[in-house]
Design a protein around this motif. Structure first.
Motif, PDB file in Angstrom:
ATOM      1  N   VAL A  82       0.731  -1.121   0.162  1.00  0.00           N
ATOM      2  CA  VAL A  82       0.038   0.007   0.062  1.00  0.00           C
ATOM      3  C   VAL A  82       0.841   1.147   0.001  1.00  0.00           C
ATOM      4  O   VAL A  82       1.618   1.527   1.051  1.00  0.00           O
ATOM      5  N   VAL A  83       0.773   1.994  -0.998  1.00  0.00           N
ATOM      6  CA  VAL A  83       1.683   3.367  -0.907  1.00  0.00           C
ATOM      7  C   VAL A  83       0.517   4.607  -0.886  1.00  0.00           C
ATOM      8  O   VAL A  83      -0.522   4.543  -1.569  1.00  0.00           O
ATOM      9  N   ARG A  84       0.558   5.586  -0.063  1.00  0.00           N
ATOM     10  CA  ARG A  84      -0.062   6.515  -0.015  1.00  0.00           C
ATOM     11  C   ARG A  84       0.702   7.940   0.238  1.00  0.00           C
ATOM     12  O   ARG A  84       1.663   7.819   0.896  1.00  0.00           O
ATOM     13  N   ASN A  85       0.397   8.960  -0.555  1.00  0.00           N
ATOM     14  CA  ASN A  85       1.240  10.190  -0.496  1.00  0.00           C
ATOM     15  C   ASN A  85       2.565   9.830  -0.950  1.00  0.00           C
ATOM     16  O   ASN A  85       3.523  10.728  -0.349  1.00  0.00           O
ATOM     17  N   GLY A  86       2.844   8.950  -1.852  1.00  0.00           N
ATOM     18  CA  GLY A  86       4.232   8.523  -2.227  1.00  0.00           C
ATOM     19  C   GLY A  86       4.960   7.873  -1.149  1.00  0.00           C
ATOM     20  O   GLY A  86       6.228   7.685  -1.240  1.00  0.00           O
ATOM     21  N   ARG A  87       4.439   7.298  -0.038  1.00  0.00           N
ATOM     22  CA  ARG A  87       5.167   6.691   0.942  1.00  0.00           C
ATOM     23  C   ARG A  87       4.801   5.087   1.077  1.00  0.00           C
ATOM     24  O   ARG A  87       3.319   4.975   0.931  1.00  0.00           O
TER      25      ARG A  87
END
Length: 400
Positions: A82-87
């Motif tokens: 899972v990747v969110r906001n590039g993290r």
């Protein structure tokens, strides 16, 4: 006595004031322990992944924990990222897989070939999507029927070549991949519909598109992928299924690491950018997500499914999504409104009916991971709103 009594009272007052002051002050230790919130940004995909805790990117940790637990119950699942906001927020592997495992992602390959087509088109090496594919397929590659000159590059991108094909039937994938000459096998099929008029899922058509791209750029498909796409976004290892010793399976033959699948999804989420570099034009992103046919039908938790330039689109959720979808549960699931990319891969080999497996994987993504982002954002907004001064209070006059 009177003087001593006043001093005693003064000391009590001072002590109480210091106590109140210490209660109001923020504990330095708690400040140090508080994790900074990470806003969405365009990241350089050529750099190593940075990680974040769920709270830093407004995701609900308990929902992600549930997602991982549910994923662990799927016997054939091998990765969930899972990747969110590039993290990178969640990275779990199952069944002996790890971050170096290459996953046979089947038709996710098609979305990669579509991306390469867009890069070649933008560079001017493949200038006209409405050019007939016979401009690039000569007699050394295959003998082409006259009617196939009606098929254009755009038709291959949108699965509307018109060639007689049932992907899961005797005229479909299995016979094609096992044929002596897979390219000629495609061109030996007659047209069942006028090109551009009917959608028919066709792996061989995308394989031919890969040949068209290779001819246009004067490189093999793997070399062009390395130079134009994989290298710039930090993908160092890619394995392609060989065909006839002269080409690779452009329809379903790519193996990638799960982290690199996330890089690919993040490139699309970032509208073709990596850092300051525009690798794929934004206009290609937009064109690729225009539906070939009206959204319709459902599969597991998906509703309002359609197709663009070799990406599936889905309009039936709270936030529209699009996905690269490979046989047996290989997914790169992108939700632009949530700045979210989810990757899942499975070991699909030997599974007779893959539909339940694909639905189970999609359930983890759609029913658990996506709500972790959606509800986390909603909770953050409610918290921010509660901290803001009341607009009504600002309109009240102070008492005279």
């Amino acid at each position: 006595m009177k003087i001593r009594s006043q001093a005693h009272i003064w000391l009590l007052f001072l002590a109480a004031s210091l106590l109140l002051s210490s209660c109001d002050a923020t504990d330095p230790a708690s400040v140090d322990d508080e994790l900074p919130r990470i806003e969405n940004s365009i990241i350089d995909l050529g750099l190593p992944w940075k990680t974040a805790e769920p709270e830093q990117v407004d995701m609900l940790e308990d929902r992600l924990t549930t997602a991982v637990a549910e994923a662990g119950q799927i016997d054939r699942l091998r990765s969930l990222l899972v990747v969110r906001n590039g993290r990178l927020v969640t990275e779990r592997y199952f069944g002996g897989a790890d971050e170096a495992t290459l996953h046979d992602v089947r038709s996710v390959t098609k979305s990669v070939v579509g991306t390469l087509t867009g890069i070649a088109h933008a560079s001017g090496l493949l200038p006209d999507l409405d050019a007939p594919i016979t401009d690039y397929i000569d007699d050394e590659i295959a003998e082409v029927r006259a009617e196939h000159s009606l098929i254009t590059v755009r038709h291959l991108l949108t699965m509307t070549s018109g060639v007689e094909w049932v992907e899961s039937g005797s005229t479909g994938y299995v016979d094609w991949i096992n044929s002596a000459d897979p390219v000629q096998y495609f061109f030996d099929k007659p047209l069942a519909a006028t090109p551009g008029t009917q959608f028919a899922y066709n792996s061989a058509a995308v394989h031919v598109l890969g040949l068209v791209v290779g001819q246009a750029v004067a490189e093999s498909l793997p070399d062009y992928a390395d130079n134009a796409l994989f290298g710039p976004i930090g993908i160092d290892v890619a394995d392609w299924e060989n065909m006839m010793g002269t080409s690779v399976n452009g329809g379903a033959g790519l193996d990638l690491e799960a982290r690199d699948l996330a890089r690919f999804g993040q490139l699309w989420l970032q509208r073709g950018r990596s850092g300051d570099t525009q690798i794929l034009p934004e206009t290609w992103i937009d064109d690729s997500l225009e539906n070939v046919y009206p959204p319709q039908g459902s599969f597991g938790p998906l509703n309002g499914i359609s197709y663009g330039f070799l990406w599936w689109t889905e309009a039936g959720q709270v936030e529209p999504a699009y996905l690269a979808w490979g046989y047996g549960g290989q997914f790169v699931y992108v939700v632009p409104d949530l700045n979210l990319v989810v990757v899942a891969t499975t070991d699909w080999r030997g599974v007779i009916d893959v539909n339940p497996l694909e639905q189970d994987v999609l359930d983890v993504i759609v029913r658990h991971v996506v709500p972790a982002a959606r509800l986390g954002s909603a909770s953050k907004k409610m918290a921010d709103d509660s901290m803001a001064p009341s607009p009504f209070a600002r309109r009240v006059r102070p008492a005279a």
